[in-house]
Design a protein around this motif. Sequence first.
Motif, PDB file in Angstrom:
ATOM      1  N   ASP A 199       0.828  -1.198   0.125  1.00 28.65           N
ATOM      2  CA  ASP A 199      -0.051  -0.022   0.002  1.00 28.65           C
ATOM      3  C   ASP A 199       1.002   1.083  -0.175  1.00 28.65           C
ATOM      4  O   ASP A 199       1.917   1.254   0.644  1.00 28.65           O
ATOM      5  CB  ASP A 199      -0.910  -0.070   1.328  1.00 28.65           C
ATOM      6  CG  ASP A 199      -1.966   1.110   1.035  1.00 28.65           C
ATOM      7  OD1 ASP A 199      -1.634   2.412   1.321  1.00 28.65           O
ATOM      8  OD2 ASP A 199      -3.276   0.635   1.030  1.00 28.65           O
ATOM      9  N   ASP A 201       0.585   3.839   1.355  1.00 25.56           N
ATOM     10  CA  ASP A 201       0.725   4.473   2.761  1.00 25.56           C
ATOM     11  C   ASP A 201       1.699   3.836   3.582  1.00 25.56           C
ATOM     12  O   ASP A 201       2.259   4.393   4.518  1.00 25.56           O
ATOM     13  CB  ASP A 201      -0.772   4.530   3.525  1.00 25.56           C
ATOM     14  CG  ASP A 201      -1.699   5.440   2.762  1.00 25.56           C
ATOM     15  OD1 ASP A 201      -1.370   6.265   2.108  1.00 25.56           O
ATOM     16  OD2 ASP A 201      -2.833   5.071   3.117  1.00 25.56           O
ATOM     17  N   PRO A 237      -4.517   3.478  -2.455  1.00 28.26           N
ATOM     18  CA  PRO A 237      -5.790   3.377  -1.825  1.00 28.26           C
ATOM     19  C   PRO A 237      -6.625   4.337  -2.285  1.00 28.26           C
ATOM     20  O   PRO A 237      -6.334   5.637  -2.368  1.00 28.26           O
ATOM     21  CB  PRO A 237      -5.121   3.572  -0.235  1.00 28.26           C
ATOM     22  CG  PRO A 237      -3.941   4.498  -0.171  1.00 28.26           C
ATOM     23  CD  PRO A 237      -3.205   4.300  -1.467  1.00 28.26           C
ATOM     24  N   ARG A 239     -10.381   5.498  -1.334  1.00 29.75           N
ATOM     25  CA  ARG A 239     -11.141   5.612  -0.470  1.00 29.75           C
ATOM     26  C   ARG A 239     -12.470   6.120  -0.593  1.00 29.75           C
ATOM     27  O   ARG A 239     -13.490   5.772   0.043  1.00 29.75           O
ATOM     28  CB  ARG A 239     -10.645   6.505   0.854  1.00 29.75           C
ATOM     29  CG  ARG A 239      -9.441   5.989   1.152  1.00 29.75           C
ATOM     30  CD  ARG A 239      -8.638   6.608   2.477  1.00 29.75           C
ATOM     31  NE  ARG A 239      -7.434   6.174   2.955  1.00 29.75           N
ATOM     32  CZ  ARG A 239      -6.298   6.332   2.592  1.00 29.75           C
ATOM     33  NH1 ARG A 239      -6.029   7.313   1.695  1.00 29.75           N
ATOM     34  NH2 ARG A 239      -5.050   5.871   3.029  1.00 29.75           N
ATOM     35  N   GLY A 240     -12.708   6.728  -1.853  1.00 33.88           N
ATOM     36  CA  GLY A 240     -13.995   6.930  -2.305  1.00 33.88           C
ATOM     37  C   GLY A 240     -14.556   5.833  -3.213  1.00 33.88           C
ATOM     38  O   GLY A 240     -14.198   4.822  -3.223  1.00 33.88           O
ATOM     39  N   ARG A 241     -15.317   6.522  -4.225  1.00 30.35           N
ATOM     40  CA  ARG A 241     -16.045   5.406  -4.751  1.00 30.35           C
ATOM     41  C   ARG A 241     -15.437   5.418  -6.520  1.00 30.35           C
ATOM     42  O   ARG A 241     -16.199   4.649  -7.355  1.00 30.35           O
ATOM     43  CB  ARG A 241     -17.465   5.547  -5.218  1.00 30.35           C
ATOM     44  CG  ARG A 241     -18.136   5.597  -3.879  1.00 30.35           C
ATOM     45  CD  ARG A 241     -19.855   6.064  -3.815  1.00 30.35           C
ATOM     46  NE  ARG A 241     -20.441   5.138  -4.703  1.00 30.35           N
ATOM     47  CZ  ARG A 241     -21.859   5.453  -5.057  1.00 30.35           C
ATOM     48  NH1 ARG A 241     -22.230   6.613  -4.381  1.00 30.35           N
ATOM     49  NH2 ARG A 241     -22.419   4.662  -5.903  1.00 30.35           N
TER      50      ARG A 241
END
Length: 267
Positions: A199, A201, A237, A239-241
Amino acid sequence: MEALSERNPRVVFAVKLQRGAQRKRAGRFLAEGANAVAAALSTGRVHELFYSTSAAEREHALIAGAAAAGVRSTLVSDRAARHLGETVTAPGLVAVCDLIDVPLARILEPGPRMLAVPVEMAEPGNAGTLVRVADSVGADGVVLAGDTVDPHNGKCVRASAGSIFHVPIARHRDVGETVDSLTAAGITILATAADGEVDLDDADELFTEPVAWLFGNEAHGLDPAVARRADHRVRIPIRGRAESLNLATAAAICLYANSRVRYRGDS
């Protein structure tokens, strides 16, 4: 001063540089607009500067500075300026410049810490944007690998907003050889992948060492065989759609994350 017409041999030669074959043959290309011309002048690559009357009014200091530096600066007619320009509204300011790409070895010899390596990049606007991103985050170079866009293409030059003159750029047609050269130089190779095992992050530790990012083609992404050659595959990543990110956006996110660690502690 009499303005040169579109039929003048020097103007005709310059207009032909809009074609890739002529650029390769002549070893020259065109930089259009104030940003690109200013950057080209700062690196001493300009052979001749063409400008229209309206450009002379807008960019008087730039043109005067070029002439003072010994660059041949030539007034052209509005019609000639339109021929020289590749945009709908030609800026009337075009420089004939030396080609900017260098051999891959020249980028690798100084021991780069952060490289962008787009593979099979086809869209010149995206290529120019990626070069601009690489410049903004302090990357040490851009390597265009495979059957790729010409960085001297007018759309690429404009999209880079002068950055093609700031960042070393290499082209290497053989993708496998490119990866081999990066590995031999001791550079960790990262590939962007939606299903990557790392990832973004969690990748800070990787960024403390020299890194080269492989970015895939706009339409088809990175060839799985090439992605497997990377030392790590990194996912961004979401995190939304949104289903995915376009190439330039993904490159900007990854290179910025890399830069944040690469330059940590620098003033």
